[in-house]
Enzyme design. Structure first.
Site, short mmCIF file in Angstrom:
data_model
loop_
_atom_site.label_atom_id
_atom_site.label_comp_id
_atom_site.label_asym_id
_atom_site.label_seq_id
_atom_site.Cartn_x
_atom_site.Cartn_y
_atom_site.Cartn_z
N THR A 99 -6.77 52.60 -97.97
CA THR A 99 -7.67 53.86 -98.90
C THR A 99 -7.13 55.29 -98.53
OG1 THR A 99 -9.48 52.22 -97.97
CG2 THR A 99 -10.10 54.74 -98.23
N LYS A 174 -14.15 53.20 -103.97
CA LYS A 174 -14.17 52.84 -102.57
C LYS A 174 -14.61 54.22 -101.75
CE LYS A 174 -12.89 51.03 -98.65
NZ LYS A 174 -11.72 50.34 -98.39
N LYS A 242 -11.26 58.10 -90.56
CA LYS A 242 -10.31 58.68 -91.43
C LYS A 242 -10.82 58.82 -93.09
CE LYS A 242 -7.67 55.93 -93.59
NZ LYS A 242 -7.87 55.19 -94.79
#
Length: 297
Positions: A99, A174, A242
Site C-alpha cells: 500500500t 485501497k 502509515k
C-alpha cells in the site's frame, strides 16, 4: 503454465501469499530482506524456494510480486543498488501488493516503462487471516492484458479480484478501504464500550450486530479478539498509521478533510506511543486501549 514467479517480501502476509502460490503448483522463487522471519518458514514449507538475494530470485522471473511496507521500501527493492531493476529481464512484469498510494504507483510505473518492464499496482485487503486462507481482496490497476495474465496467480491468493482500471487505480480504491477500516475501528470500540456499560455480553452484541446493517469485517473478525484481549497483529497499528498518512496526503492535495479519519488517526497515535512506543506493533484492534484509558484513568 510454465511462467517463473518471484515473490519478494515474506512478512506477515507475504509469506502466506507466496506459500499459496506454491501450493497451487506454481514455481516460486522467494526472497526476504530480513532473515529468520516466520513468513520465510511458511513459504518454504509450502514449497517456495527461498533465495539469498533479489538477483537470484528475479533473474529468470517472468512475473515478480512484491509485498513490502512503505514507499521508500518498494523504491529500494525495485530501484536500489541491488534492486529488481538491475536484474529483471526485459518485458517482465512487476506486481506490487504494497500500500503506497496512487502517486507512488504511477511514478514507479513511469520509471519502469523506460526499461520496458511492465507494472501492476495490486494492493490487498483481508489481513493475515485472508492471506493465510487465500481469501484476500486484491484491487488491481494497470493494463488489462497484464491483469489477465496474472489472474490465475491472483486467484491462488485471493477470493475477490477486482480490475480497477489504469495504473494507480488499485491504490486509489485501497486508500478508500483504509479510511473505512480506520473509522470502522472507532465504531467497533465504541459499540463494545456501550455493551460493557449496559452490562450485556459483548459476544452477544457481536453475534447479533454482525448479521444486520451494522455488520462489518472488523466486527466479525476483530471484535472477538478485543473481547479476548488478543492484541496480536494481523495488521499492525504502525501500518494503518502509515496508510492514513497517505490518505491525509491525498486529501490535503485535494484541499479536503476527513474528520472521521483524523479522529481515528489521533486515537491510533496515542495507542502507538503506549509501552514506550511498542504499542505500534500491536494489531489495529488495540485502539480499544485508548477507550480503556479514557474510562479507567
Amino acid at each position: 503454465m510454465t511462467e517463473k514467479l518471484a515473490f519478494l517480501g515474506l512478512g506477515l502476509m507475504g509469506g502466506f501469499m507466496a506459500g499459496n502460490l506454491a501450493k497451487k503448483g506454481f514455481t516460486v522463487n522467494a526472497w526476504n530482506r530480513t532473515p529468520n522471519r516466520p513468513g520465510i518458514t511458511v513459504a518454504q514449507e509450502a514449497g517456495a524456494k527461498v533465495l539469498p538475494s533479489i538477483e537470484t530470485a528475479v533473474i529468470d522471473a517472468d512475473i515478480i510480486f512484491t509485498c513490502v511496507g512503505d514507499v521508500p521500501d518498494i523504491n529500494d527493492v525495485i530501484f536500489g543498488k541491488n534492486g529488481i531493476i538491475n536484474y529483471a529481464k526485459e518485458g517482465s512484469l512487476i506486481v506490487d501488493f504494497s500500500t503506497i498510494g496512487t502517486d507512488a504507483a504511477r511514478d514507479i510505473s513511469s520509471q519502469l516503462e523506460t526499461k520496458n518492464i511492465r507494472f501492476l499496482d495490486a494492493p490487498i485487503s483481508g489481513g493475515d487471516i485472508g492471506a493465510k486462507q487465500g481469501t484476500l481482496t486484491i484491487m488491481v490497476g494497470g493494463e488489462k492484458k497484464d491483469f489477465d495474465q496474472c489472474l490465475p496467480y491472483f486467484n491462488a491468493m485471493g477470493k475477490t479480484i477486482i480490475y480497477c482500471g489504469s495504473v494507480g487505480n488499485g491504490q486509489a480504491v485501497k486508500m478508500c478501504n483504509q479510511a473505512l477500516c480506520a473509522v470502522h475501528m472507532v465504531a467497533l470500540c465504541e459499540a463494545l464500550m456501550m455493551a460493557e456499560k449496559q452490562n450485556i455480553d459483548p459476544n452477544l452484541m457481536i453475534e447479533v450486530c454482525r448479521t444486520g446493517a451494522a455488520g462489518s469485517w472488523a466486527l466479525t473478525n476483530l471484535g472477538p479478539k478485543i473481547v479476548a484481549s488478543d492484541l496480536q497483529p494481523g495488521f499492525a497499528v504502525k501500518h494503518l498509521l502509515k496508510d492514513l498518512r497517505l490518505v491525509q496526503e491525498i486529501m490535503a492535495n485535494a484541499n479536503s478533510e476527513l474528520p472521521g479519519v483524523t479522529l481515528a488517526e489521533d486515537f491510533l497515535k496515542i495507542v502507538s506511543n503506549l509501552d514506550q512506543g511498542e504499542g505500534k506493533e500491536q494489531g489495529t484492534q488495540a485502539m480499544i486501549r485508548y477507550y480503556n484509558q479514557q474510562n479507567n484513568p
